[in-house]
Design a protein around this motif. Sequence first.
Motif, mmCIF file in Angstrom:
data_model
loop_
_atom_site.group_PDB
_atom_site.id
_atom_site.type_symbol
_atom_site.label_atom_id
_atom_site.label_comp_id
_atom_site.label_asym_id
_atom_site.label_seq_id
_atom_site.Cartn_x
_atom_site.Cartn_y
_atom_site.Cartn_z
ATOM 1 N N UNK A 116 37.447 44.005 52.096
ATOM 2 C CA UNK A 116 37.095 44.145 50.683
ATOM 3 C C UNK A 116 38.308 44.342 49.791
ATOM 4 N N UNK A 117 39.444 44.698 50.399
ATOM 5 C CA UNK A 117 40.633 44.964 49.592
ATOM 6 C C UNK A 117 40.992 43.776 48.700
ATOM 7 N N UNK A 118 41.110 42.616 49.315
ATOM 8 C CA UNK A 118 41.583 41.445 48.562
ATOM 9 C C UNK A 118 40.637 41.054 47.427
ATOM 10 N N UNK A 119 39.319 40.843 47.694
ATOM 11 C CA UNK A 119 38.438 40.490 46.562
ATOM 12 C C UNK A 119 38.335 41.602 45.527
ATOM 13 N N UNK A 120 38.425 42.855 45.961
ATOM 14 C CA UNK A 120 38.357 43.944 44.986
ATOM 15 C C UNK A 120 39.555 43.902 44.037
ATOM 16 N N UNK A 121 40.740 43.710 44.585
ATOM 17 C CA UNK A 121 41.929 43.632 43.738
ATOM 18 C C UNK A 121 41.872 42.419 42.822
ATOM 19 N N UNK A 126 39.144 41.045 41.629
ATOM 20 C CA UNK A 126 38.172 41.349 40.579
ATOM 21 C C UNK A 126 38.784 42.258 39.513
ATOM 22 N N UNK A 127 39.506 43.285 39.966
ATOM 23 C CA UNK A 127 40.130 44.203 39.008
ATOM 24 C C UNK A 127 41.167 43.465 38.170
ATOM 25 N N UNK A 128 41.986 42.633 38.818
ATOM 26 C CA UNK A 128 43.022 41.893 38.099
ATOM 27 C C UNK A 128 42.412 40.926 37.098
ATOM 28 N N UNK A 129 41.384 40.201 37.524
ATOM 29 C CA UNK A 129 40.739 39.248 36.620
ATOM 30 C C UNK A 129 40.090 39.966 35.438
ATOM 31 N N UNK A 130 39.396 41.067 35.729
ATOM 32 C CA UNK A 130 38.787 41.825 34.642
ATOM 33 C C UNK A 130 39.817 42.374 33.679
ATOM 34 N N UNK A 163 35.984 47.675 35.097
ATOM 35 C CA UNK A 163 37.303 47.766 35.715
ATOM 36 C C UNK A 163 37.505 49.144 36.341
ATOM 37 N N UNK A 164 37.091 50.178 35.610
ATOM 38 C CA UNK A 164 37.217 51.544 36.138
ATOM 39 C C UNK A 164 36.352 51.741 37.378
ATOM 40 N N UNK A 165 35.158 51.141 37.384
ATOM 41 C CA UNK A 165 34.301 51.220 38.567
ATOM 42 C C UNK A 165 34.986 50.554 39.761
ATOM 43 N N UNK A 166 35.584 49.401 39.520
ATOM 44 C CA UNK A 166 36.304 48.725 40.591
ATOM 45 C C UNK A 166 37.449 49.549 41.128
ATOM 46 N N UNK A 167 38.158 50.212 40.241
ATOM 47 C CA UNK A 167 39.260 51.068 40.693
ATOM 48 C C UNK A 167 38.723 52.244 41.499
ATOM 49 N N UNK A 168 37.588 52.817 41.067
ATOM 50 C CA UNK A 168 36.985 53.910 41.838
ATOM 51 C C UNK A 168 36.580 53.433 43.225
ATOM 52 N N UNK A 169 36.076 52.209 43.301
ATOM 53 C CA UNK A 169 35.727 51.664 44.616
ATOM 54 C C UNK A 169 36.960 51.506 45.493
#
Length: 1015
Positions: free
Chosen positions: A445-450, A452-456, A479-485
């Motif tokens: 999940x690391x790669x898609x999560x990063x 998503x955060x970068x794109x957002x 974006x904040x939710x993604x960072x919390x994840x």
Amino acid sequence: MLALKETTKRHLLIIVLIFIVLSTLRILWLAYFLPSNDQPSAKDGIFDMQNQMWSDDNVFYLNGEWLYYPGLLLTTTNSNHSMATFPIEKSVLSIPQRDSKAKTQQFGTYRLKILLDDNDSSDNQYAIRIPAIPTASELYVNGKLVGKSGTVATDANIHKGQAAPYTVYFTEKESEIDILLQVSNFDTPANTVINKRISFTSASAMTHYQTITELSLATISVIIIMYALFSILVYLFIYRKKIVLLFTVGFLLPLTDELITYDRSFLDWLHLDYVWSLKLSNIIYLGASFFFVQFMRVLLVKYQHAKCFRWFSTLYALGTLLIVLLPIQWLYAVNILFFILYIVSFLYVVVLALREYVASQKTSAFLAFTALATTNGIIWGLIKTTYVLDIPFYPFDYLMIVLGFTGYWFKRFYINTQQINRLVADLQKDDEQKDEFLASSAQKLWSPMNKMITLGQSIYENPNNLLISEDKHNLKYLIDIGRSMSFTLNDILDFTRLKEGTLYLHKKNVNILGTVSGVFDMLRFITEGKQIQMTSSISRSFPHVVADENRLIQILFNLLHNAIKYTGAGFIEISARTEKNMAIIHIRDTGLGMDGDLQNRLFSPYEQGNVADEGIGIGLFVCKQLIELHGGTLQIQSIPHKGSDVMFTLPLAEESTVADEALCAYQAADSLPSESLHAEVPSTVHHFKILMVDDDPVNLRIMRSLFVSTEYDVTTVTTSEKAMELLPRHNWDLIIIDAMLPYISGYALIEFIREHYSVLELPILLLTARNYPEDVYTGFAHGANDYVSKPINSLELKVRARALIDLKYSIHQRLQLETAWLQAQIQPHFLFNTLNTIASLSTIDTDRMIDLMHHFGEYLRASFDVKNLQRVVPLQDELELVRSYLYIKQQRFEGLLKIEWDIDDNIHIEIPPISLQTLVENAIRHGILKQEGGGTVCIHIKDFSDYVAISVIDDGVGIDPSTLAELQSDNNPTTFGVGIRNTDLRLKRIYGQRLQIKSILNEGTTITFHIPKND
């Protein structure tokens, strides 16, 4: 089918054998205590025992014909006198009675004379046991009152019923014993009937009889009470289910019923009258039956939900209500109904238990055994009542019932233990697979999560997006939710490493104050929208701790993150003190708090603070494990709705260790090679000025040694305050900042610098203890250009530092070229024409000449101002340049040029230099002055919520479509519109947006651009 029939036959045979064994035990008990067949019988009030043999275990029943004196209470004295004076009505009644001859009187006297052998071998000590007679009785032996139950009287107001059995012991040397038994009954419709046996024997035989009964009753009482206590303990500490309480009550009620049956005087301590004591005993009797049926229902596997059980519950409740409400006369009439209910419900449960046993349920054999023991007791109880048998208490039925239930529970425990062992093995296997799955999923999940955060983040920061304010705010929230994840993914990986024992610490001396300040700034984004104040009261002189700085940041981050999550408003404070070579750190908040039960479960894996928690509940567990690896402890004290106090300890660093570490680092720094980077340097010798900020002097010395003094001028400071003082004193080329600085963190220092310098004007290189996304993102969000994670790689630090310095100078040179190009657009004929206009006005209007010369000077000053080398300048400076230019133009073309201003008040923004002036000049030269009648130029500056719109509108000749398309294309090969093209490129580079040009031939042109406001 045949095998099923064989199994059924075998089970039925076992049932029959068990019933036979139980019945045999009962028969043997009866045979032992039943009197011999040659017992005498009373005739006409005389019981002749002259030829009887006495023994210590022989009990005689005074059965037969007793004299009865209805309506008269006699004693030996008054009876002899009364009989001699006048005849007294008497009758002969058989005891125990089976008819209703005595039901017409409410009091009377029974009389019996016992004839003993003169040569009786007994010791002249005798005993008589009187059964429970309704409802009061008094026993006289040879004229002496020797025992009583209640108060016998001829008046209902004096009478007091009790109906309790009692035993009397007396000594009599005479060969005749005259027994008078006075009875009275004003309580029940049964009057003075005696329907039970009266026992007479020697004192020793009676004592033997009583001892056996009391010992049996005491044994069963102790067993049942211990069983009940055990059930209560199981309920309180092991198994909180109603079945356990049913067992407790279901055993205590039958025991109470047996004790009352044996001796009703047990109810005397309640001080109840006869009516209510009788009702209470009936309720206990009914309750014992009800609870037995209920817990048998719960234990039955196949028939738990049978409808008849609901009917039984209803009928038992109705019966209890009738006992309480009905008068005693009616209660005697409905007693038969209660007995029927008792028998039917018991037999129903017995049938179900046997059917379940026949069906080969694993634990049903013990229930069937219990049901058979209960049935055996019921049957023999009916026999005992029918034949008026008076034998000692039979304990074996209760023993069998207890053994049956005990066997059931042991069997069930054994089965459950086997199931638990299998489940534990499965759970252990699943737990291992779960950990592997979590670790694998977290890594995947690391790669898609990063991404998503970068794109957002790119969409959020794009000035050209058309998102409304609410959508932009929601995007920031996503974006904040993604960072919390991402924080949760970090915890999952560390949780797996901790369980596997593959997580190792790299301990060193760490400044706790600097770490706290840095983590505060990392968490600022979470506190947005909350009225939370985060403060630290840790002293600047607080000693260092021995810790892995990376893990210490993680510990503080998780603990503070939890505090913020459960604190809607209030404060979060960190304090520290020392005790016994340990640093004790407190994190106090005014949040929701926790109750004791949650605190006990809090450090378990996957335990969440509440059901709405979006995490997976391993953050605190990871923190606790990390702290314990450091040699510390973690504790939490909390009060619901008042807040929590999280306390953890870390070992303090010894001063000698700090000194040795500094010395080693110093020597290592001196041994570093003094190589320089072989990059291109400007032709002239240039000392690049670098400011380094780190609270660790050793790190500063090491980093400083990496930059040779021939090319770099390095200044080092240990606090953010000192860096703020030095910032305006020099023209710095690069600032290297540690993220974890005391009091004012590195993130806060970067934010302060960005208030005065752009990312292009002064590059910043951030030093982070971790390269986790939350650390890096926080640095970039505050304005860092690049980062290097610790431990520092010397080559990486030098390369990144030199790249940022070269980038600054390249951009600086580019800006100079752009400004020179813009300044070159001031054509010589514009200067000559302006000078000629000034000269002509010198002979016509000297005042106008002076004003024109003043504005011309202002125009030249503004055009060649050094501030134009900056990326942006204040809007007011640009407007002064435009006003000076327009004044000069109007002096030359006063009849052809009109200017309109439409500017909102209190606009404070910055725009690229010589951008608005370029557009105004283009509107005049290529729009207004190309038509004979001139025209009007309108300058509109409007203030909106997120941006400021700047427009230059003219009503000139316009732009033909082909030229307009050429201007708006990405590749403009012509030299037409160089000023517009240059302005368009700068807006695109700085704000990510371009000029908006609308034009119609012979009608005019509108050029607009937007300047975003700072968040």
